[in-house]
Write an enzyme that holds these catalytic residues in place. Structure first.
Site, PDB file in Angstrom:
ATOM      1  N   ARG A   1      50.337 -19.025  35.622  1.00 23.39           N
ATOM      2  CA  ARG A   1      49.886 -17.680  35.990  1.00 23.39           C
ATOM      3  C   ARG A   1      49.073 -17.109  34.839  1.00 23.39           C
ATOM      4  O   ARG A   1      49.470 -17.215  33.664  1.00 23.39           O
ATOM      5  CB  ARG A   1      51.097 -16.799  36.287  1.00 23.39           C
ATOM      6  CG  ARG A   1      50.801 -15.323  36.251  1.00 23.39           C
ATOM      7  CD  ARG A   1      51.832 -14.463  36.937  1.00 23.39           C
ATOM      8  NE  ARG A   1      51.776 -13.090  36.490  1.00 23.39           N
ATOM      9  CZ  ARG A   1      50.797 -12.223  36.775  1.00 23.39           C
ATOM     10  NH1 ARG A   1      49.774 -12.600  37.518  1.00 23.39           N
ATOM     11  NH2 ARG A   1      50.827 -10.985  36.320  1.00 23.39           N
TER      12      ARG A   1
ATOM     13  N   ARG B 112      38.224  -5.938  29.651  1.00 24.74           N
ATOM     14  CA  ARG B 112      39.111  -6.735  30.521  1.00 24.74           C
ATOM     15  C   ARG B 112      38.593  -8.149  30.733  1.00 24.74           C
ATOM     16  O   ARG B 112      39.363  -9.095  30.759  1.00 24.74           O
ATOM     17  CB  ARG B 112      39.307  -6.028  31.867  1.00 24.74           C
ATOM     18  CG  ARG B 112      40.259  -4.881  31.728  1.00 24.74           C
ATOM     19  CD  ARG B 112      40.478  -4.112  32.998  1.00 24.74           C
ATOM     20  NE  ARG B 112      41.195  -2.890  32.656  1.00 24.74           N
ATOM     21  CZ  ARG B 112      42.486  -2.683  32.907  1.00 24.74           C
ATOM     22  NH1 ARG B 112      43.185  -3.559  33.556  1.00 24.74           N
ATOM     23  NH2 ARG B 112      43.077  -1.567  32.525  1.00 24.74           N
TER      24      ARG B 112
ATOM     25  N   ARG C 201      38.882 -12.638  40.345  1.00 23.86           N
ATOM     26  CA  ARG C 201      39.060 -13.218  39.009  1.00 23.86           C
ATOM     27  C   ARG C 201      39.089 -14.748  39.093  1.00 23.86           C
ATOM     28  O   ARG C 201      38.632 -15.448  38.196  1.00 23.86           O
ATOM     29  CB  ARG C 201      40.377 -12.718  38.385  1.00 23.86           C
ATOM     30  CG  ARG C 201      40.276 -11.300  37.914  1.00 23.86           C
ATOM     31  CD  ARG C 201      39.731 -11.314  36.502  1.00 23.86           C
ATOM     32  NE  ARG C 201      39.071 -10.075  36.185  1.00 23.86           N
ATOM     33  CZ  ARG C 201      39.543  -9.141  35.364  1.00 23.86           C
ATOM     34  NH1 ARG C 201      40.694  -9.322  34.788  1.00 23.86           N
ATOM     35  NH2 ARG C 201      38.865  -8.067  35.119  1.00 23.86           N
TER      36      ARG C 201
END
Ligand code: HPA
Length: 234
Positions: free
Chosen positions: A87, A217, A24
């Site tokens: 994050r 996603r 990712r």
């Protein structure tokens, strides 16, 4: 170069986005940054540095769970001078008002334990997000039309959780979602005078059992990257 990061001094930006998954990190760097350079691949934990709207950014995998994140965040902060750490990840929804694909901004993160527990001993330290980052991320998410919630989350040590009673208490106390990294990121940011935030997409739901379809996603992850970048440089 540190024990776990192969970057040369100066190759890590002051602003670091931390997805759990190294692939990712690569996708986000290739999709959103210019002048991208691979700066780490030790143990397959990929890190990239580039620019976003002229601002230097590193996107570096954290791995899963607080022990892994703690290793990378410690080295990024203490050895490479990272100052803003965001994050970007997924979480399980814990309230009926929180839907799949919604974004949660973690104001604070409860935990049973973190890698900092040995330092805090009997203290139940309350880690919290940087307010400026959180406020800017809220503005960015709202401007995109992304449903967004700000509140407490739970940083768990286990994905395969067998404590239904604990989840019930957390839900009863308004905790929005569960993930596995934010509490330690916030602890480290407090300790070293950094700014930190966790931007989370709800990928599954503890009460309804729903899960984000895999084709959605990437889009949800992309929204988080944009929200994080806009917050970092607001
Ligand atoms: N539990 C813990 N971490 C998670 C979850 C979950 O249900 N979903 C995404 N990250």
């Amino acid at each position: 170069m540190t024990v776990h990061i192969g970057a040369a001094p100066g190759q890590i930006a002051e602003t670091v986005l931390l997805p759990g998954d190294p692939y990712r990190a690569r996708w986000a760097a290739e999709t959103y940054l210019e002048n991208v350079e691979l700066v780490n691949e030790v143990r397959g934990m990929l890190g990239f540095t580039g620019t976003w709207k002229g601002n230097r950014v590193t996107i570096h995998g954290s791995g899963m769970g607080m022990p892994s994140l703690s290793i990378y965040a410690n080295e990024l902060i203490k050895d490479y001078g990272a100052k803003t750490l965001i994050r970007i990840g997924s979480c399980g929804g814990m309230q009926e008002t929180v839907k799949i694909r919604d974004v949660i901004l973690a104001m604070t993160a409860s935990s049973l334990s973190t890698p900092s527990a040995g330092l805090f001993r009997e203290l139940n330290f309350a880690p919290c997000a940087d307010f400026g980052l959180l406020a800017a991320a809220h503005v960015a998410a709202t401007a995109k039309g992304t449903p967004v919630h700000a509140g407490g989350i739970y940083s768990s040590d286990v994905f395969y959780d067998e404590r239904d009673d604990l989840n019930a208490q957390l839900t009863r106390h308004g905790v929005l979602g569960v993930e596995m990294e934010a509490a330690e990121l916030y602890n480290l940011a407090h300790r070293h005078g950094c700014r930190a935030l966790a931007v989370l997409t709800v990928s599954d739901h503890l009460q309804t059992g729903e899960a984000l379809p895999s084709e959605d996603r990437e889009k949800s992850f992309g929204d988080m990257v944009e929200i994080a970048l806009e917050a970092a440089f607001a």
